[in-house]
Design an enzyme around this catalytic site. Structure first.
Site, PDB file in Angstrom:
ATOM      1  N   ARG A 129       0.795  -1.212  -0.086  1.00 31.27           N
ATOM      2  CA  ARG A 129      -0.122   0.090   0.106  1.00 31.27           C
ATOM      3  C   ARG A 129       0.993   1.232   0.039  1.00 31.27           C
ATOM      4  NH1 ARG A 129      -3.159   3.319   3.689  1.00 31.27           N
ATOM      5  NH2 ARG A 129      -5.095   3.732   2.499  1.00 31.27           N
ATOM      6  N   ARG A 174      -2.792  10.400   6.992  1.00 30.50           N
ATOM      7  CA  ARG A 174      -1.364  11.154   7.157  1.00 30.50           C
ATOM      8  C   ARG A 174      -1.310  12.297   6.115  1.00 30.50           C
ATOM      9  NH1 ARG A 174      -2.387   6.205   5.838  1.00 30.50           N
ATOM     10  NH2 ARG A 174      -1.757   4.353   7.050  1.00 30.50           N
ATOM     11  N   LYS A 216      10.075   6.036  15.103  1.00 29.32           N
ATOM     12  CA  LYS A 216      10.437   5.144  14.316  1.00 29.32           C
ATOM     13  C   LYS A 216      10.666   5.851  12.789  1.00 29.32           C
ATOM     14  CE  LYS A 216       8.637   1.364  11.527  1.00 29.32           C
ATOM     15  NZ  LYS A 216       7.463   0.361  11.183  1.00 29.32           N
ATOM     16  N   PRO A 233      16.561   2.115  13.534  1.00 31.64           N
ATOM     17  CA  PRO A 233      14.948   2.118  13.567  1.00 31.64           C
ATOM     18  C   PRO A 233      14.436   0.822  14.391  1.00 31.64           C
ATOM     19  CG  PRO A 233      15.713   2.503  11.473  1.00 31.64           C
ATOM     20  CD  PRO A 233      16.960   2.279  12.300  1.00 31.64           C
ATOM     21  N   ASP A 235      11.092  -1.546  15.362  1.00 31.48           N
ATOM     22  CA  ASP A 235       9.629  -1.753  15.195  1.00 31.48           C
ATOM     23  C   ASP A 235       9.371  -2.817  16.050  1.00 31.48           C
ATOM     24  OD1 ASP A 235      10.776  -3.870  13.816  1.00 31.48           O
ATOM     25  OD2 ASP A 235       9.740  -3.531  11.798  1.00 31.48           O
TER      26      ASP A 235
END
Length: 272
Positions: A129, A174, A216, A233, A235
């Site tokens: 996506r 967003r 992040k 980073p 996650d």
């Protein structure tokens, strides 16, 4: 490594530690597409590229010496000794075998603006996506390079858009972040090139001050767009990995934590 500049191609021989799949399809960039023969096509820096790898030879098709030296050489980090970096990371017991299994990951030196926008879009999103939204953004507002390929639109171009324009390409919640980010970068209120020159902690703080940018997104942008190889980073997968490092990251990671993170991420996705 030797470089041969042909009329329409650039051929690089003796390239170590460069796997196209692990580098171009691992979630650090979103505009590369794998072809049936294992090669990749994509757009970066205002250029379209078809890149092919056979053994230790890399071919950049339809590429001039000027575009290679001015952009692609740095983008793919051809001058960094990744083989030596991997040997150093192997001092860590977890990475000693992981690197051999996933050998060839490189950090792409992406443009700060594109990287930051891309990771704002990536929030609470999957790669398929993310790619779709970015493709729509580029097709609608980027420059046409021909063949269905478009540049990533500039902050100035996107600063003309409204929240509803960003929502129309599927950005969802967003959209409001992208609208403000575009206007702030275009106006100079946010200076991405200045952020790139700051020490890591100060650069991270500057990004965290941006509306819609969390820790992040900040660390991903720093690593993949601002050339901070020490950014790390974290996650959900990396949180699980950190359980293997109760005393913190090992000394051999110092300064290249971001490269180590990519190997640890692949290990976690395939083993945890």
């Amino acid at each position: 490594m030797t470089i041969d500049y042909k009329k329409e191609n650039v051929i690089i021989s003796g390239v170590e530690c460069f796997d196209l799949d692990l580098t171009l399809d691992c979630g650090q960039a979103f505009r590369w597409e794998r072809q049936e023969d294992g090669s990749y096509t994509g757009v970066a820096g205002g250029y379209f590229l078809h890149i092919i790898k056979n053994g230790d030879t890399v071919v950049l098709e339809n590429t001039t010496k000027e575009s290679f030296e001015g952009f692609w050489r740095h983008y793919f980090d051809f001058d960094k000794d990744y083989a030596a970096i991997c040997e150093r990371l192997k001092e860590d017991s977890l990475l000693s075998s992981t690197i051999d299994k996933y050998y060839g990951i490189r950090i792409l030196n992406q443009e700060p603006w594109e990287a930051l926008c891309s990771f704002v879009i990536s929030q609470q999103n999957n790669i398929k996506r993310i790619k779709l939204i970015i493709s729509r953004l580029c097709r609608a507002y980027g420059d046409d390079l021909g063949g269905g390929n478009y540049t990533f639109p500039s902050a100035v171009k996107l600063s003309e858009l409204s929240v509803s324009d960003f929502e129309a390409i599927g950005a969802g919640y967003r959209a409001k972040y992208l609208e403000k980010l575009s206007k702030d970068v275009a106006s100079g209120r946010i200076d991405l090139e200045k952020i790139k020159t700051l020490p890591l902690d100060e650069a991270r703080k500057a990004l965290l001050d941006i509306y819609g940018v969390g820790i992040k997104v900040a660390n991903c942008a720093l690593l993949f767009g601002f050339e901070f190889y020490g950014a790390f980073p974290v996650d959900v997968w990396m949180k699980r990995v950190m359980e293997y490092y109760p005393d913190g990251l090992p000394e051999c990671f110092n300064g290249i934590e971001g490269i180590a993170q990519q190997y640890l991420f692949h290990w976690a996705r395939n083993n945890l």
